[in-house]
Design a protein around this motif. Structure first.
Motif, short mmCIF file in Angstrom:
data_model
loop_
_atom_site.label_atom_id
_atom_site.label_comp_id
_atom_site.label_asym_id
_atom_site.label_seq_id
_atom_site.Cartn_x
_atom_site.Cartn_y
_atom_site.Cartn_z
N ASP A 6 0.81 -1.22 0.00
CA ASP A 6 0.00 0.00 0.00
C ASP A 6 0.85 1.28 0.00
O ASP A 6 0.31 2.38 -0.10
CB ASP A 6 -0.91 0.05 1.23
N GLY A 7 2.16 1.12 0.19
CA GLY A 7 3.04 2.28 0.23
C GLY A 7 3.11 2.98 1.57
O GLY A 7 3.67 4.07 1.67
N ARG A 8 2.55 2.37 2.61
CA ARG A 8 2.57 3.00 3.93
C ARG A 8 3.74 2.53 4.79
O ARG A 8 4.06 3.17 5.79
CB ARG A 8 1.25 2.75 4.65
N LEU A 9 4.38 1.43 4.41
CA LEU A 9 5.56 0.93 5.11
C LEU A 9 6.74 1.03 4.17
O LEU A 9 6.71 0.49 3.06
CB LEU A 9 5.35 -0.53 5.54
N VAL A 10 7.77 1.74 4.59
CA VAL A 10 8.97 1.90 3.77
C VAL A 10 9.86 0.67 3.93
O VAL A 10 10.28 0.07 2.94
CB VAL A 10 9.74 3.18 4.17
N THR A 11 10.12 0.28 5.16
CA THR A 11 10.94 -0.89 5.44
C THR A 11 10.68 -1.33 6.87
O THR A 11 10.23 -0.55 7.70
CB THR A 11 12.44 -0.60 5.21
N VAL A 61 3.18 7.85 6.31
CA VAL A 61 1.74 7.98 6.57
C VAL A 61 1.38 9.46 6.66
O VAL A 61 2.25 10.33 6.72
CB VAL A 61 1.36 7.26 7.89
N ALA A 62 0.09 9.74 6.70
CA ALA A 62 -0.37 11.12 6.77
C ALA A 62 0.03 11.78 8.09
O ALA A 62 0.45 12.93 8.12
CB ALA A 62 -1.88 11.19 6.60
N ASP A 63 -0.10 11.02 9.18
CA ASP A 63 0.18 11.58 10.50
C ASP A 63 0.27 10.45 11.52
O ASP A 63 0.08 9.27 11.19
CB ASP A 63 -0.89 12.60 10.91
N GLU A 64 0.57 10.82 12.76
CA GLU A 64 0.71 9.82 13.81
C GLU A 64 -0.60 9.08 14.07
O GLU A 64 -0.58 7.89 14.42
CB GLU A 64 1.22 10.45 15.10
N ALA A 65 -1.72 9.73 13.89
CA ALA A 65 -3.01 9.06 14.09
C ALA A 65 -3.16 7.88 13.13
O ALA A 65 -3.65 6.81 13.52
CB ALA A 65 -4.15 10.05 13.91
N LEU A 101 -0.70 6.15 11.83
CA LEU A 101 0.23 5.12 12.30
C LEU A 101 -0.35 4.37 13.50
O LEU A 101 -0.27 3.14 13.58
CB LEU A 101 1.58 5.74 12.64
N ARG A 102 -0.96 5.09 14.43
CA ARG A 102 -1.57 4.43 15.59
C ARG A 102 -2.70 3.48 15.16
O ARG A 102 -2.86 2.40 15.73
CB ARG A 102 -2.10 5.46 16.58
N ALA A 103 -3.44 3.85 14.12
CA ALA A 103 -4.49 2.97 13.60
C ALA A 103 -3.87 1.71 12.98
O ALA A 103 -4.39 0.60 13.16
CB ALA A 103 -5.33 3.71 12.56
#
Length: 87
Positions: A33-38, A54-58, A60-62
């Motif tokens: 999905d392109g949300r994890l780089v490595t 990601v867009a923001d820490e929220a 990432l927490r999700a």
């Protein structure tokens, strides 16, 4: 988009080890999905390092709430910090 670095610490809880295949599938989907780089574990399996975009820490927490390791209390977050790579 923002980049976040996350350092996790693990113990040898068998519940985490049982959840590992589902956790890695979760990471593969995030990568696609392109949300994890490595991401990957330390060589001694005492923890791991993940880099997210990601867009923001929220967001990432999700992502973390949906991780199978979260359901079994399989990690401790040592560091979660927004990162600005220059190279």
């Amino acid at each position: 988009m923002a980049r976040y670095v996350m350092h996790l610490a693990f113990d040898d809880d068998p519940r985490r080890l049982a959840a590992r295949p589902a956790h890695r599938d979760h990471l593969r989907r995030l990568k696609e999905d392109g949300r994890l780089v490595t991401a990957g574990p330390w060589a001694d399996d005492s923890g791991a390092l993940h880099v997210y975009e990601v867009a923001d820490e929220a967001e990432l927490r999700a992502i973390l709430r949906d991780d199978p390791y979260t359901a079994v209390d399989g990690y401790e977050i040592v560091l979660l910090k927004e990162w600005t790579p220059i190279l």
